[in-house]
Design a protein around this motif. Structure first.
Motif, short mmCIF file in Angstrom:
data_model
loop_
_atom_site.label_atom_id
_atom_site.label_comp_id
_atom_site.label_asym_id
_atom_site.label_seq_id
_atom_site.Cartn_x
_atom_site.Cartn_y
_atom_site.Cartn_z
N LEU B 16 0.84 -1.21 0.00
CA LEU B 16 0.00 0.00 0.00
C LEU B 16 0.87 1.25 0.00
N LEU B 17 1.92 1.23 0.82
CA LEU B 17 2.79 2.41 0.88
C LEU B 17 3.56 2.60 -0.42
N SER B 22 -4.13 -0.25 -4.35
CA SER B 22 -4.78 0.72 -3.47
C SER B 22 -5.51 -0.01 -2.34
N ALA B 23 -5.86 0.75 -1.30
CA ALA B 23 -6.64 0.17 -0.20
C ALA B 23 -8.00 -0.30 -0.72
N ALA B 57 -11.58 3.87 1.02
CA ALA B 57 -11.38 5.10 0.24
C ALA B 57 -10.71 6.17 1.09
N ALA B 58 -11.12 6.24 2.35
CA ALA B 58 -10.50 7.21 3.26
C ALA B 58 -9.03 6.86 3.47
N LYS B 62 -5.54 9.07 2.80
CA LYS B 62 -4.50 9.28 3.80
C LYS B 62 -3.14 8.84 3.28
N ILE B 63 -3.12 7.72 2.58
CA ILE B 63 -1.85 7.23 2.03
C ILE B 63 -1.32 8.25 1.02
N ALA B 64 -2.22 8.79 0.20
CA ALA B 64 -1.80 9.78 -0.81
C ALA B 64 -1.20 11.02 -0.15
N LYS B 65 -1.76 11.37 1.01
CA LYS B 65 -1.27 12.56 1.71
C LYS B 65 -0.05 12.27 2.58
N GLY B 66 0.37 10.99 2.60
CA GLY B 66 1.51 10.62 3.45
C GLY B 66 1.16 10.60 4.92
N GLU B 67 -0.13 10.34 5.22
CA GLU B 67 -0.56 10.34 6.63
C GLU B 67 -1.02 8.95 7.08
N ALA B 68 -0.47 7.91 6.46
CA ALA B 68 -0.94 6.56 6.75
C ALA B 68 -0.70 6.16 8.19
#
Lengths: 95, 493
Positions: B16-17, B22-23, B57-58, B62-68
């Motif tokens: 995922l990272l 995708s999630a 989806a959420a 978060k992963i896209a924003k680097g906030e996983a």
């Protein structure tokens, strides 16, 4: 120790579980099988042994005596089978 | 693309990272697996498909924003014993008919805070009372494992049977479970999965339907030691809403995986070798001893003299606490109500219809042992025996033993509808003979798959640790996993 039919009925009443006369005999057998099996604990010398009250030694946490939750009676009663204006409804108990 | 459901949590997290997938794709893969396999396995009793897609989806955002978070986008199954807001939470009982709590258990909230995705609610023995998942109101769970050349349906163990079957059958990446007398470790052993019951007080009990409050403890079931360590890190917390939650920070369990076990002292309790112990279990145990020895651990024989009294004492303490905890199901506040002539009649009819037979029997045993005149003879004596059991362990640990190795179960999985077990409740209870001492003493215990029986069914070994030393269990569990490998059921569903 073993239980008889009357004791089974008495325990069912205390447990608030309706039991048919037809089920009493079978339940008696099952309860006695378990009670006879736990009898073996009588072999253990427990003289002077403290009963276990907690698995980890811990001081009971205290908090301030103040309201920190509540105010949503509608949510509390939402799952009730019958409720009326945020009250739980039960069969009449007072004449 | 490879089958995403086959990935470990550790690998899925990395994928995922890396944005390999995708999630949403990962969750969809699991939802398809559930749709395809659940009719045969009956592991899920509610699938929260829309919510799962929404959470996935959420996670992608978060992963896209680097906030996983630590479990971002990882699809999990949740045992029906955990209250989940607005979703099926019935402890697999008829008496909680239609119950959807307005709150979230601390453990599941911890998981969602770390980004995990809920796929649905998992089947279990009613109120966690059982060792075969056959007491569920929603029917038995079928073990993904079958004997070689046989089509007979086997139990996945219990009470966390749905959790174990869903993990072993790749219907979720990992699952929450609970253990009062062996309900995480026995099903893990029956399905070739890893299950850990942490120290009492490590995971909050808030929002988990209570069975026996002084014994209940939640933990994860996963496919590897590392995955179990990752899940436990997120599940465990200090929670002021549970007075028995212990005020200790949660360590990074995953860091223990791969650490050398050289010099660790492993106790082998002679009382866990009863007469008539299955020779396959005996052989497996010896293998485990050899593996740990080869890895540099020191093996010592130990004695836990009160072991044989743990199970009978448990069958006083657990029903007694259950009879009290289950008094709240009265047809008034939630769930099922059966009309009666008066309020007592309503209570009695509701509870007779709403509780299954095993639960009724345990409530009655509990009521009897707590009733006037019997308290000292039963409950008080059992609690004293419990102190003796705890003292046995303390003596061993004080002598320098770091952990204890035992079999997890006295046998491999048995058939659904086993006649001997059905005829004699005590026989079913004996499934927990190796696991129940750990609950009585409040210690952590892990069940790790260690091999297959001659019939081709998974068998597990149990490691018991010092209080709050789950890390050593993961460390040792990994040694067994490295030596024994991991085990997968052949897909038939």
């Amino acid at each position: 120790m073993s239980v008889d039919n009357d004791t089974v009925k008495k325990v069912a009443r205390l447990s608030r579980i309706a039991i048919d006369d037809g089920q009493v005999e079978a339940m008696k057998g099952e309860l006695n099988a378990i009670l006879n099996w736990v009898e073996q604990l009588n072999e253990v010398d427990v003289e002077g042994v403290e009963p276990m009250t907690s698995v980890v030694v811990q001081k009971m946490r205290l908090r301030r005596d103040e309201v920190n939750d509540g105010g949503y009676a509608d949510k509390v009663t939402r799952n009730a089978p019958i409720s009326d204006e945020n009250f739980f409804a039960v069969p009449k108990v007072v004449e | 693309m490879t089958d995403l459901t086959k990935l470990s949590i550790a690998d899925a997290r990395q994928g995922l990272l890396n944005k390999d997938f995708s999630a949403c794709e990962l969750t969809d893969a699991y939802l398809s697996a559930v749709q395809e396999g659940n009719e045969a396995l009956n592991a899920y009793i509610a699938v929260t498909e829309d919510e799962a897609r929404h959470m996935a989806a959420a996670s992608d955002e978060k992963i896209a924003k680097g906030e996983a978070g630590a479990l971002e986008g990882i699809p999990l199954g949740i045992k029906d014993l955990f209250c989940t807001k607005g979703a099926h939470s019935q402890a697999a009982s008829h008496i909680l008919d239609g119950f959807k709590p307005d709150y979230e258990s601390t453990i599941t909230q911890n998981l969602w805070n770390d980004g995990a995705v809920m796929l649905g609610k998992l089947n279990m023995d009613e109120f966690a009372m059982g060792s075969s998942n056959e007491t569920s109101y929603f029917g038995p769970v079928t073990n993904p494992w079958k004997k070689k050349g046989s089509d007979e349906a086997l139990v996945p163990g219990g009470s966390s049977g749905g959790s174990a079957a869903a993990v072993a059958g790749f219907l979720c990446a990992g699952a929450t479970a609970t253990d009062t007398g062996g309900s995480i470790r026995q099903p893990a052993a029956f399905t070739g999965t890893v299950g850990i019951k942490p120290t009492y007080g490590r995971c909050s009990r808030w929002g988990v339907v209570a069975f026996a409050s002084s014994l209940d403890q939640a933990g994860p079931i996963a496919r590897t030691n590392r995955d179990a360590a990752i899940l436990l890190k997120s599940m465990a917390s200090v929670d002021y809403k549970d007075t028995t939650s212990v005020d200790m920070s949660v360590p990074d369990y995953e860091a223990a995986i791969g650490q050398s076990v050289k010099g660790l002292k492993i106790g082998i309790p002679k009382e866990y070798r009863p007469d008539g112990l299955d020779s396959e279990i005996e052989t497996l145990w010896q293998k485990g001893i050899d593996w740990l020895k080869e890895a540099g651990a020191e093996i010592v024989e130990i004695s836990l003299p009160h072991t044989k009294y743990a199970l009978p004492a448990y069958y006083i303490v657990a029903p007694a606490e259950a009879s009290s905890n289950l008094a709240r199901y009265d047809g008034v506040k939630y769930g099922l109500r059966v009309a009666g002539d008066d309020i007592t009649d309503m209570y009695e009819k509701t509870r007779a219809k709403g509780f299954g037979h095993e639960v009724q029997r345990r409530i009655m045993i509990g009521t009897y042992v707590l009733s006037a005149g019997y308290y000292d003879a039963y409950y008080l004596r059992a609690q004293k025996v419990r102190t003796l059991i705890k003292n046995d362990f303390e003596k061993v640990y004080d002598s320098g033993v770091d952990a204890i190795l035992t079999p997890a179960t006295p046998s491999a999985a048995f058939a659904i509808g086993d006649k001997d077990m059905a005829a004699d409740p005590v026989k079913m209870y004996l499934n927990d003979i190796f696991t129940v001492t750990v609950n009585m003493a409040g210690l952590p215990g892990i069940s790790v798959p260690a091999g297959l029986s001659s019939a081709g069914l998974p068998l597990g070994l149990q490691l018991i640790g010092r209080p709050f030393d789950e890390e050593t269990l993961f460390q040792l569990g990994q040694v067994i996993e490295d030596a024994a490998g991991t085990f997968q059921a052949e897909k038939w569903w």
